[in-house]
Design an enzyme around this catalytic site. Structure first.
Site, mmCIF file in Angstrom:
data_model
loop_
_atom_site.group_PDB
_atom_site.id
_atom_site.type_symbol
_atom_site.label_atom_id
_atom_site.label_comp_id
_atom_site.label_asym_id
_atom_site.label_seq_id
_atom_site.Cartn_x
_atom_site.Cartn_y
_atom_site.Cartn_z
ATOM 1 N N ARG A 100 63.129 -86.586 -127.707
ATOM 2 C CA ARG A 100 62.175 -87.432 -126.976
ATOM 3 C C ARG A 100 62.796 -88.087 -125.751
ATOM 4 N NH1 ARG A 100 61.502 -93.105 -129.895
ATOM 5 N NH2 ARG A 100 63.624 -93.446 -130.617
ATOM 6 N N HIS A 170 54.815 -89.315 -133.242
ATOM 7 C CA HIS A 170 54.851 -90.786 -133.345
ATOM 8 C C HIS A 170 53.733 -91.358 -132.458
ATOM 9 C CE1 HIS A 170 56.270 -94.837 -133.566
ATOM 10 N NE2 HIS A 170 57.548 -94.551 -133.825
ATOM 11 N N ASP A 214 55.114 -101.045 -141.610
ATOM 12 C CA ASP A 214 55.941 -99.855 -141.403
ATOM 13 C C ASP A 214 55.999 -99.121 -142.738
ATOM 14 O OD1 ASP A 214 57.651 -97.923 -140.538
ATOM 15 O OD2 ASP A 214 59.260 -99.278 -139.923
ATOM 16 N N GLU A 273 50.920 -91.699 -137.788
ATOM 17 C CA GLU A 273 51.770 -90.577 -137.413
ATOM 18 C C GLU A 273 51.650 -89.429 -138.405
ATOM 19 O OE1 GLU A 273 55.749 -92.122 -136.658
ATOM 20 O OE2 GLU A 273 54.870 -94.139 -136.508
#
Length: 300
Positions: A100, A170, A214, A273
């Site tokens: 990325r 993501h 998360d 995601e």
């Protein structure tokens, strides 16, 4: 390649062109009547997707995002590969892998018979990547822009040794108000709570967000929905090649601490995601390939 060279080789009249983007990176602009989109070959990353008739982008992109070599771009659809999360071997390598923040090449562009626009970007191993992760590979991301947005990540093992990966899209979704959003489809599933040392818990009812979240959900279905009351829309997420879903919102403190996020951005973003993560790993023998796909569409 320069923007002029890219346009000469890959532009599609009245659909796709290359432009000078932030930080001097070339960007791909798509406007095909069905949707507009913005794609960065740096990072192999979709930055924007807005279907025709929609007033708001499907994707969140930080106004304070970095556009610098070696930095990840905060927003859109970053690619986590060949691992999701922290370095699986504890060697101090970057979180979420190394693709990325690298330049991908343009493999092809074309207009489909249905009027969609398709872009394929590619990345292959180099001596630099082998110093980080000692394997030979060819990685393509196939992006199709139409009434919906489809991204498919294709991993090919071009070496002589089996390797194992985890991976994720993501994806940062733009939402109207974090206090008025729900994620549907993960009710009753077990998840790892990364805000609580990875303790396994069970989702009770729809997901709502009122603090940092998360979570890695296992055995996720291939259809999820973000119900965004504030923007009067639903975002439908379809997946293939994956049974893991990650839900993330940084909340206020982390937003303030991140230089590439605004202090209040946590109220306007939600990551849901598509992933192979935690215990869901992908093993590729030499010569084999794997595919993970996500498709996003909006309904009222």
């Amino acid at each position: 390649m320069s923007v002029d060279q890219l346009n000469s080789e890959y532009a599609i009249e009245n659909q796709l062109k290359f432009v000078d983007g932030e930080g001097g990176f070339p960007f791909i602009e798509i406007d095909n009547g069905k949707a507009t989109a913005l794609i960065s070959p740096y990072a192999g990353q979709v930055l924007s997707f807005c279907p025709a008739g929609e007033s708001q982008d499907l994707l969140f992109l930080s106004d304070q995002a970095y556009y610098q070599d070696g930095k990840a771009i905060k927003g859109g659809i970053p690619i986590c590969w060949p691992w999701f999360g922290s370095d699986p071997e504890g060697l101090g390598r970057p979180g979420h892998g190394f693709v990325r923040n690298r330049d991908w090449s343009v493999v092809s562009t074309d207009a489909t018979s249905e009027g969609d626009t398709r872009v394929v970007l590619g990345l292959v191993d180099t001596e630099e990547t082998k110093a980080i992760w000692p394997h030979a590979f060819r990685l393509n991301i196939e992006i199709t822009v139409g009434n919906s947005l489809t991204v498919e990540l294709v991993t090919r093992n071009t070496g002589e040794q089996t390797f194992t990966i985890t991976q994720a899209f993501h994806t940062y979704f733009r939402i109207g108000d974090i206090a008025r959003v729900k994620v549907l489809g993960l009710e009753g599933l077990d998840y790892l709570d990364k805000t609580d040392s990875g303790v396994e818990k069970t989702q009770a009812g729809e997901i709502t967000i009122s603090s940092e979240v998360d979570r890695i959900y296992m055995d996720a279905p291939d259809e999820l929905v973000i119900d965004d009351e504030a923007l009067s829309r639903r975002i439908h997420i379809s997946s293939a090649g994956s049974r893991t879903a990650v839900v993330w919102n940084p909340w206020a403190e982390i937003s303030r601490d991140m230089a590439d996020l605004g202090d209040e951005d946590f109220q306007r973003l939600l990551c849901v995601e598509t992933a192979n993560a935690a215990s869901e790993t992908v093993e590729l023998p030499p010569g084999s390939e794997s595919r993970v796909l996500a498709r996003y569409r909006v309904s009222s």
